[in-house]
Design an enzyme around this catalytic site. Structure first.
Site, PDB file in Angstrom:
ATOM      1  N   SER A  78     -17.679  32.849  88.554  1.00 19.84           N
ATOM      2  CA  SER A  78     -18.092  32.926  87.157  1.00 19.84           C
ATOM      3  C   SER A  78     -18.584  31.552  86.688  1.00 19.84           C
ATOM      4  O   SER A  78     -19.555  31.032  87.220  1.00 19.84           O
ATOM      5  CB  SER A  78     -16.916  33.428  86.313  1.00 19.84           C
ATOM      6  OG  SER A  78     -17.366  34.011  85.126  1.00 19.84           O
ATOM      7  N   LYS A 137     -20.937  38.409  61.000  1.00 15.92           N
ATOM      8  CA  LYS A 137     -20.027  37.267  61.060  1.00 15.92           C
ATOM      9  C   LYS A 137     -18.780  37.605  61.875  1.00 15.92           C
ATOM     10  O   LYS A 137     -18.253  36.785  62.612  1.00 15.92           O
ATOM     11  CB  LYS A 137     -19.622  36.838  59.646  1.00 15.92           C
ATOM     12  CG  LYS A 137     -18.636  35.692  59.594  1.00 15.92           C
ATOM     13  CD  LYS A 137     -19.209  34.441  60.260  1.00 15.92           C
ATOM     14  CE  LYS A 137     -18.220  33.284  60.198  1.00 15.92           C
ATOM     15  NZ  LYS A 137     -18.723  32.108  60.908  1.00 15.92           N
TER      16      LYS A 137
END
Length: 342
Positions: free
Chosen positions: A170, A222
């Site tokens: 990763s 948000k």
């Protein structure tokens, strides 16, 4: 007896006050020392290798053989010195060895950036930087910065080799792919080119307990998913889209560094062991970092660089337990929240 008890109580209070004062003074001293730079440790690994070899030779060979070996070594050193003096410069290249042991936050980038700055101040194009990398990945911004720090070496036209003995997955592989050459041990784990995020939601439990949670935001996206509030299908779709966008960014970065990869076939989140990774062009050589460094001892000065940060108050007072506890807590919370990670 009562006098002794009272006296012991008085001493206990006195010791407690002294400890509090000492702790406060340590905090003040820590504040003053924050501006102090860390220290750079420089170790020539060739010398360590030669010392171990000499120690083993002394146990295995008799005096006559040792004398001949010592004579040959002195002769070789004399020839090397003569050749170096004739050229008026040291022709031996240098391998600068750095270590990166990555956690979920890529905290080691703070020391690695200092080590890279130090190396770039003296390294020449004929030298090489070797990074011994171990990481299973973590947060996007942390490993993005770590990869960017390694790109400084490439931009300076200094060859960069990354050695992976255990794992570079990763975000760890995101760092590794910046290198000119990736070396992996046969059973090292590489790949996992994907993005993962998870977040628990206890809204239904709170709802049954008649507990309301109010969340106010300015901006449509948000907060897409929350732990306490009721999540919507629109929020889930936006969250998934953000993951896909981040995955696309990850794939473009890896593909740009290693164009020989079949990125669509590789970027599935799967992992491969060293030998398999070689077949899939994730790495260039299957070998341990030790074997690679030893192979360079004869022709290069192999120098280990380590930057040490100034110790904090907790470390100086022997309270490292709390630092470890904080790290575990942060790791656990990060896994439960919506922080995206490579």
């Amino acid at each position: 007896m009562e006098f002794l008890v009272d006296y012991a109580g008085f001493l206990l209070k006195l010791v407690s006050i002294a400890l509090v004062i000492g702790f406060l003074l340590a905090i003040v001293a820590s504040g003053k020392r924050k501006s102090q730079p860390g220290s750079l440790s420089v170790t020539k690994l060739n010398d360590n290798y030669d010392a171990m070899k000499a120690s083993l030779d002394s146990q295995l060979f008799d005096k006559k053989v040792l004398k001949n070996l010592d004579k040959e070594k002195k002769k070789k050193d004399k020839l090397d010195k003569k050749a170096s003096k004739k050229a008026e410069v040291t022709t031996k290249k240098r391998l600068y060895v750095l270590d990166f042991d990555g956690d979920i936050k890529a905290s080691a980038v703070e020391t690695m950036r200092e080590e890279i700055t130090a190396v770039l101040s003296v390294a020449k194009p004929e030298d090489e930087v070797v990074l011994r990398l171990e990481s299973g990945g973590g947060v996007v911004h942390g490993y993005g910065l770590a990869a960017s720090q390694l790109q400084r070496i490439r931009e300076a036209n200094i060859p960069l080799t990354v050695c992976v003995d255990k794992v570079a997955a990763s975000g760890g592989y995101m760092m590794a792919c910046v290198a000119d050459k990736i070396i992996a041990a046969p059973f090292a784990i590489l790949g996992s080119i994907g993005v993962v995020a998870q977040i628990p939601n206890v809204h239904r439990l709170l709802d049954k307990s008649l507990i309301d949670v109010e969340l106010h935001t300015a901006g449509r996206y948000k907060r897409t998913l929350t732990m306490l509030g009721e999540n919507t299908d629109e929020g889930r779709e936006k969250f998934k889209q953000d993951l896909e966008d981040t995955h696309g960014l990850f794939k473009r970065f890896v593909s740009g560094q290693r164009p020989q990869l079949d990125i669509e076939a590789i970027a599935t989140g799967d992992t491969w062991y060293g030998s398999e990774a070689l077949e899939n062009k994730l790495v260039d050589v299957v070998m341990t970092s030790d074997a690679y460094l030893v192979s360079n001892y004869a022709e290069a000065d192999v120098i280990h660089i380590a930057y040490k940060q100034p110790k904090g108050v907790a470390e100086r007072l022997g309270l490292s337990f709390f630092s470890a506890l904080e790290y575990k807590a942060v790791s656990w919370v990060s896994k439960l929240t919506q922080t995206r990670g490579y």
